[in-house]
Design a protein around this motif. Sequence first.
Motif, mmCIF file in Angstrom:
data_model
loop_
_atom_site.group_PDB
_atom_site.id
_atom_site.type_symbol
_atom_site.label_atom_id
_atom_site.label_comp_id
_atom_site.label_asym_id
_atom_site.label_seq_id
_atom_site.Cartn_x
_atom_site.Cartn_y
_atom_site.Cartn_z
ATOM 1 N N TYR A 47 0.659 -0.792 -0.116
ATOM 2 C CA TYR A 47 -0.290 0.225 0.304
ATOM 3 C C TYR A 47 1.219 1.147 -0.201
ATOM 4 N N TRP A 48 1.603 1.285 0.892
ATOM 5 C CA TRP A 48 2.332 2.191 1.083
ATOM 6 C C TRP A 48 3.611 2.675 -0.484
ATOM 7 N N ARG A 49 2.986 4.310 -1.116
ATOM 8 C CA ARG A 49 4.210 3.436 -2.196
ATOM 9 C C ARG A 49 5.584 4.151 -1.863
ATOM 10 N N GLU A 50 5.845 4.565 -0.947
ATOM 11 C CA GLU A 50 7.743 4.367 -0.489
ATOM 12 C C GLU A 50 8.173 3.134 -0.331
ATOM 13 N N TYR A 51 7.687 2.320 -0.494
ATOM 14 C CA TYR A 51 8.048 0.352 0.175
ATOM 15 C C TYR A 51 7.399 -0.037 -1.390
ATOM 16 N N ARG A 52 6.280 0.368 -2.073
ATOM 17 C CA ARG A 52 5.400 -0.518 -2.408
ATOM 18 C C ARG A 52 6.592 -0.958 -3.629
ATOM 19 N N ASP A 53 7.601 -0.966 -4.516
ATOM 20 C CA ASP A 53 8.687 -0.841 -5.613
ATOM 21 C C ASP A 53 10.247 -0.836 -4.695
ATOM 22 N N ASP A 54 10.250 -0.891 -3.504
ATOM 23 C CA ASP A 54 11.445 -1.057 -3.353
ATOM 24 C C ASP A 54 11.813 -2.579 -3.266
ATOM 25 N N PRO A 55 12.738 -3.061 -3.778
ATOM 26 C CA PRO A 55 13.125 -4.485 -4.078
ATOM 27 C C PRO A 55 13.297 -5.180 -2.139
ATOM 28 N N SER A 56 14.391 -3.767 -1.456
ATOM 29 C CA SER A 56 15.036 -4.099 -0.783
ATOM 30 C C SER A 56 14.207 -4.194 0.785
ATOM 31 N N VAL A 57 13.402 -4.165 0.109
ATOM 32 C CA VAL A 57 12.148 -4.365 1.679
ATOM 33 C C VAL A 57 10.800 -6.060 1.759
ATOM 34 N N GLY A 58 11.715 -6.724 1.945
ATOM 35 C CA GLY A 58 10.100 -7.760 1.920
ATOM 36 C C GLY A 58 8.908 -7.467 2.100
ATOM 37 N N SER A 59 9.272 -7.036 3.366
ATOM 38 C CA SER A 59 7.479 -6.233 4.312
ATOM 39 C C SER A 59 7.723 -5.432 5.534
ATOM 40 N N VAL A 60 6.438 -4.334 5.521
ATOM 41 C CA VAL A 60 6.270 -3.851 6.292
ATOM 42 C C VAL A 60 4.929 -4.079 7.002
ATOM 43 N N LEU A 61 5.325 -4.565 7.771
ATOM 44 C CA LEU A 61 4.461 -4.798 8.906
ATOM 45 C C LEU A 61 4.101 -4.073 10.241
ATOM 46 N N ASP A 62 2.900 -3.566 10.068
ATOM 47 C CA ASP A 62 2.450 -1.937 10.869
ATOM 48 C C ASP A 62 1.322 -2.825 12.177
ATOM 49 N N PHE A 63 2.299 -2.797 13.099
ATOM 50 C CA PHE A 63 1.125 -3.171 14.641
ATOM 51 C C PHE A 63 1.252 -2.275 15.366
ATOM 52 N N VAL A 64 -0.633 -2.608 16.105
ATOM 53 C CA VAL A 64 -0.701 -1.148 16.763
ATOM 54 C C VAL A 64 -1.444 -2.626 18.175
ATOM 55 N N GLY A 65 -1.881 -1.853 19.373
ATOM 56 C CA GLY A 65 -2.295 -2.945 20.460
ATOM 57 C C GLY A 65 -2.517 -1.639 21.108
ATOM 58 N N GLN A 66 -2.110 -2.178 22.821
ATOM 59 C CA GLN A 66 -2.426 -1.116 23.589
ATOM 60 C C GLN A 66 -1.380 -1.832 24.951
ATOM 61 N N GLU A 67 -1.751 -0.603 25.825
ATOM 62 C CA GLU A 67 -0.082 -0.323 26.634
ATOM 63 C C GLU A 67 -0.315 -0.714 27.875
ATOM 64 N N ALA A 68 -1.713 -1.604 28.215
ATOM 65 C CA ALA A 68 -2.134 -2.181 29.290
ATOM 66 C C ALA A 68 -1.850 -2.961 30.233
ATOM 67 N N GLY A 69 -0.867 -3.120 31.173
ATOM 68 C CA GLY A 69 -0.614 -4.235 31.923
ATOM 69 C C GLY A 69 0.951 -4.523 31.050
ATOM 70 N N PHE A 70 1.336 -3.355 29.770
ATOM 71 C CA PHE A 70 2.565 -3.707 29.720
ATOM 72 C C PHE A 70 3.676 -2.571 30.005
ATOM 73 N N GLU A 71 2.859 -1.423 30.937
ATOM 74 C CA GLU A 71 4.110 -0.136 30.905
ATOM 75 C C GLU A 71 5.303 -0.625 31.593
ATOM 76 N N GLY A 72 5.513 -1.254 32.094
ATOM 77 C CA GLY A 72 7.013 -1.772 33.020
ATOM 78 C C GLY A 72 7.357 -2.289 32.520
ATOM 79 N N TRP A 73 7.105 -3.579 30.348
ATOM 80 C CA TRP A 73 8.307 -4.145 29.785
ATOM 81 C C TRP A 73 8.992 -2.919 28.913
ATOM 82 N N THR A 74 10.303 -3.039 28.984
ATOM 83 C CA THR A 74 11.241 -1.923 27.978
ATOM 84 C C THR A 74 10.549 -2.018 25.968
#
Length: 486
Positions: free
Chosen positions: A362-389
């Motif tokens: 989807y992202w046009r900056e990456y779409r045709d870049d052969p050096s990049v196989g995937s751009v994984l964009d994760f989301v979630g929530q911090e609750a319960g993990f506040e103390g994690w690095t």
Amino acid sequence: MKRRVLVIGAGPAGLATATKLLELARDRLDVTLVHQGHHLGGKASSTRRSDGRFVEHGWHMVVGFYDRLRALLRRAGVNDRDVFVSMKGQSHPYEPWSRRLYTLDAGGDAIEFARRFATYEGLPGADRVNYSAFMSQVFLEAFSHADLTRHDDLCFDTFAIEHGLRPHLTKYSVFRFLREAYFNFPEQISAYHVLQSMRLMSSPKRAEAFVCVGPWSEVVWEPIARYFRALGGVLEPFTLATDWVWSGRRITGVRVARPDSAGHGDGTRAWGEEVTPAPGTERTLEGFDFVVSTIPHAVFVKMNRAEERMWRSPFFARLKNLRSAATVSMTLTTSKPVLANRPGPVFGFPAPLGIVVNMKPYWREYRDDPSVGSVLDFVGQEAGFEGWTDSQLASVTLDNFSRSPQVGDLRAAGVLDVELHRNRADAERLLLCEPGVNQFRPGARTPFENLFLAGDWVRNEVDLICMEGAVASGHAAAAEVVARLS
Ligand SMILES: Cc1cc2nc3c(=O)[nH]c(=O)nc-3n(C[C@H](O)[C@H](O)[C@H](O)COP(=O)(O)OP(=O)(O)OC[C@H]3O[C@@H](n4cnc5c(N)ncnc54)[C@H](O)[C@@H]3O)c2cc1C
């Protein structure tokens, strides 16, 4: 003589308010839009890193029913079809019981879509009939003309169990998705908000999910800001509002300052860091007839914090009952392809980052870049993990997703880059749509006759915590101001 309006905040709500005011009454209004940084789009913004790559504030999905946002973009001269690309109606729940990814396809007509959703094959055979019967009831309720706010006091799981769903079914990913994907929240969601999202997505076309082809700030929000300026509006960045100045029932001024360190607002500010006033830069903006605040809830409730008279009044005291949640997002770039044939979100993995989309197609900056196989964009929530690095969060996420043979070993795919954002600063937090929340959400009007509210946390026609809700709230606030002009 023209009346003067100050709009605070240049996220989706502020930009929508400011442009709508001028579209409705530019012959009668001067509009100034101020915001604390210089990146436009608030929580839906993007920034450029020093290596030129952009990062988002967590991936942002546009849904088929986002008519207001699309129309605003078109009025700003941008063809929305060039900017938003469809994820082909697909999403992929991961069900831990089978360690498999399934595919939900939103194609076909509304009945076919509802049928497919209700007969989802990612459940063990014995559970399918019960799930299907429940889903049929949910669709009936959501698509009826019933007042859905009456379900606000219930969490969606309780609503489901009261409507015949066997309790253990609430643990399946496909069910969790109903409450988590849209809301991104760690806790129980008000049944009203889940049903409202279904009502708004009442057909495959209205439920279709899109992503933006590039950096949100550059592709979406800057053109809208240019349009605002072309209409005669004035935009002032680096203006942090700190307090209201008021007399009786009127706002007579707004205390503002420059944000503190040079880094704030220029894209180098660390995510999660609070923005504070730089000493010696405070001043008062005065001479406005109307003020529209689109400041996020968690910031708004800290303004004038010492003024008990204000915060004990029923309107303001009520706002203190609302809570917000910190989200986490992560972008991981790999050299080999991952999830290459899975358009749309993959979800159902354990917290904190349980949802991912491969943005490479989807992202046009990456779409045709052969050096990049995937751009994984994760989301979630911090609750319960506040103390994690950060590295603990990244590592556990790689482990979690690698459990599915259909995702594969993410480390073996060659990690090129990891960028993690913990959106815990007040301005970055999202309103928590917990059960009972709606009675405490304000509307556009306040006890101050010339102060109006907009923002995704303010009640509006859409009412979900999303960009379209923010735009809808901005339109409502603009209409309130214009109604007072005659
Ligand atoms: C990780 C993540 C993922 C999301 N995913 C989606 C999605 O897929 N789809 C979707 O529709 N929505 C999504 N959202 C929600 C969406 O980003 C918000 O609903 C939307 O940005 C709210 O717009 P807003 O204008 O109300 O507030 P904001 O976007 O928060 O904008 C507020 C503005 O006010 C400014 N401001 C704040 N405090 C002050 C102050 N004191 N003085 C001056 N200015 C101030 C900010 O700089 C900003 O310009 C997501 C949010 C997050 C965090």
